[in-house]
Design a protein around this motif. Structure first.
Motif, short mmCIF file in Angstrom:
data_model
loop_
_atom_site.label_atom_id
_atom_site.label_comp_id
_atom_site.label_asym_id
_atom_site.label_seq_id
_atom_site.Cartn_x
_atom_site.Cartn_y
_atom_site.Cartn_z
N ARG A 18 -49.00 -81.77 75.28
CA ARG A 18 -47.73 -82.51 75.22
C ARG A 18 -46.78 -82.03 76.30
O ARG A 18 -46.08 -82.82 76.95
CB ARG A 18 -47.10 -82.38 73.83
CG ARG A 18 -47.78 -83.26 72.78
CD ARG A 18 -46.93 -83.38 71.53
NE ARG A 18 -46.70 -82.12 70.89
CZ ARG A 18 -47.51 -81.56 69.97
NH1 ARG A 18 -48.63 -82.21 69.63
NH2 ARG A 18 -47.23 -80.41 69.43
N LYS A 19 -46.81 -80.71 76.46
CA LYS A 19 -45.94 -80.15 77.49
C LYS A 19 -46.41 -80.60 78.87
O LYS A 19 -45.61 -80.98 79.73
CB LYS A 19 -45.96 -78.63 77.40
CG LYS A 19 -44.92 -77.98 78.33
CD LYS A 19 -45.00 -76.46 78.21
CE LYS A 19 -44.18 -76.00 77.03
NZ LYS A 19 -44.03 -74.53 76.98
N VAL A 40 -45.24 -86.64 83.35
CA VAL A 40 -44.41 -87.87 83.29
C VAL A 40 -43.17 -87.70 84.13
O VAL A 40 -42.76 -88.60 84.88
CB VAL A 40 -44.06 -88.22 81.84
CG1 VAL A 40 -43.02 -89.33 81.79
CG2 VAL A 40 -45.30 -88.66 81.09
N ASP A 41 -42.56 -86.53 84.03
CA ASP A 41 -41.34 -86.29 84.81
C ASP A 41 -41.63 -86.35 86.30
O ASP A 41 -40.86 -86.94 87.09
CB ASP A 41 -40.76 -84.92 84.44
CG ASP A 41 -40.16 -84.90 83.03
OD1 ASP A 41 -39.87 -86.02 82.53
OD2 ASP A 41 -39.96 -83.81 82.48
N LYS A 100 -48.14 -83.13 79.52
CA LYS A 100 -47.90 -84.57 79.61
C LYS A 100 -46.47 -84.86 80.01
O LYS A 100 -46.19 -85.71 80.85
CB LYS A 100 -48.24 -85.21 78.25
CG LYS A 100 -48.02 -86.72 78.21
CD LYS A 100 -48.35 -87.21 76.83
CE LYS A 100 -48.05 -88.70 76.71
NZ LYS A 100 -48.32 -89.20 75.36
N SER A 101 -45.54 -84.10 79.40
CA SER A 101 -44.11 -84.29 79.69
C SER A 101 -43.81 -83.96 81.13
O SER A 101 -43.08 -84.69 81.83
CB SER A 101 -43.28 -83.41 78.75
OG SER A 101 -41.92 -83.54 79.06
N SER A 109 -50.67 -76.71 84.25
CA SER A 109 -50.21 -78.07 84.52
C SER A 109 -51.06 -78.71 85.59
O SER A 109 -51.45 -79.87 85.49
CB SER A 109 -48.74 -78.04 84.95
OG SER A 109 -48.31 -79.31 85.33
#
Length: 279
Positions: A38-39, A45-46, A41-42, A8
Motif C-alpha cells: 500500500r505504501k 501513484v504520487d 502503491k501510494s 519502492s
C-alpha cells in the motif's frame, strides 16, 4: 530510508514486470494488500501524478512556446509586409516624381522647340519679305529702264540745238536758258515748223514704244463673275443710259440662283488662274 527506496524501486519494477498495463488491480491479485504494498502503491501513484503533472506543464509550456513562436512569426511577417508595402509606396512615389519631372522636362523642351520654331518661321517670313522687297525694287528698276521717256516738245528740240553754243558764251545756266526762251518766242511759225515736225515724229514713236511697253509689262487685273456678266449683256440690257442698263443688270444678277451664276463664276476662275500663271 535507503531500504524503503530500494523496496519502492523493487516494487515498481515488480509492478512493471508483472503488470505491463500498469493496473493496480493486477498487482493486487499478484502481491496481495500488505501494508508495504500500500505504501509502495501510494508512492508510485504520487510519482505517477507528479510525472503526469510535469508532463502536462511541459506540454503546456511547449504549446505556449509554439504559440509565442507563431505570434513572433506572424508579427515578423506582418512587419515584413509593412516594410514591403512601405518600400513599394516609396518606389511608386519615386516613380511618380520621376514621371512628373520627365513630363516637366518634356513640357519645357516642347516650349523651347515651339519658341525655336516660331523664331525660325519669323526669320523665314522676314527673309521672304526682304526678298520680295528686293525683287520689287529690281522690277521697278527694270521697269524704269524699260519705260519709254516722254517725247520732247518742239521747244525742247530747239533748246537742244541752240543751248550748248550759248552756254559756252555765257557759262551761266539761268542766263543761257533765258536767252533760249527769248529766241524761241521770236521764231515765226514757219521757223518753228521744223521743230514741231520733229516733236510730232517723237510723239508717234513714243506712242508705239508705250504700247509695246504696256503690252509687255502691264499686268491684267483680276476679274469677277459679275463683271463678266455685265460685259456680256450690257449691250442688250434694258435702258437708254449707261446707268439704267447697269441698274437693270444688277437687279437681274441678284435674282439669279447659284446654277445661273455658275457659268460666269467658272469663267472668272479660269481667267484669274491664267493671270496668276503669268506671274
Amino acid at each position: 530510508m535507503q531500504s524503503l527506496r530500494s523496496l519502492s524501486s523493487f516494487s515498481q519494477s515488480r509492478f512493471q514486470l508483472a503488470s505491463p498495463n500498469g493496473s493496480f488491480q493486477s498487482m493486487n491479485r499478484q502481491f496481495g494488500s500488505s501494508s508495504m504494498w500500500r505504501k509502495e502503491k501510494s508512492v508510485f501513484v504520487d510519482k505517477q501524478k507528479e510525472g503526469s503533472l510535469k508532463e502536462g506543464k511541459s506540454k503546456e509550456n511547449a504549446a505556449k512556446e509554439k504559440e509565442k513562436e507563431l505570434k513572433e512569426k506572424a508579427k515578423a511577417k506582418e512587419l515584413k509586409e509593412k516594410e514591403k508595402a512601405k518600400e513599394l509606396k516609396e518606389k511608386e512615389k519615386a516613380l511618380k516624381e520621376k514621371e512628373k519631372e520627365k513630363a516637366l522636362k518634356e513640357k519645357e523642351k516642347n516650349k523651347e522647340n515651339a519658341a525655336k520654331e516660331k523664331e525660325r518661321i519669323q526669320k523665314e517670313k522676314a527673309k521672304e519679305l526682304k526678298e520680295k522687297e528686293l525683287q520689287k525694287k529690281r522690277e521697278e528698276k527694270e521697269l524704269s529702264k524699260a519705260k519709254p521717256k516722254r517725247p520732247p516738245t518742239a521747244r525742247n528740240f530747239f533748246s537742244k540745238e541752240t543751248f550748248p553754243a550759248l552756254y559756252k558764251q555765257h557759262n551761266d545756266f539761268a542766263k543761257t536758258s533765258s536767252q533760249v526762251s527769248t529766241m524761241w518766242n521770236a521764231l515765226s511759225p514757219q521757223q518753228k515748223k521744223k521743230y514741231e515736225d520733229l516733236a510730232a515724229t517723237a510723239k508717234k514713236d513714243y506712242g508705239v514704244a508705250k504700247g509695246e511697253f504696256e503690252k509687255k509689262y502691264s499686268k491684267p487685273k483680276a476679274v469677277n463673275a459679275y463683271s463678266l456678266f455685265v460685259k456680256e449683256n450690257h449691250g442688250s440690257s434694258v435702258g437708254n443710259t449707261f446707268q439704267e442698263k447697269s441698274k437693270y443688270l444688277s437687279q437681274q444678277w441678284k435674282s439669279f440662283d447659284e446654277s445661273k451664276k455658275k457659268k460666269y463664276v467658272d469663267l472668272a476662275e479660269k481667267a484669274n488662274k491664267s493671270i496668276n500663271d503669268q506671274d
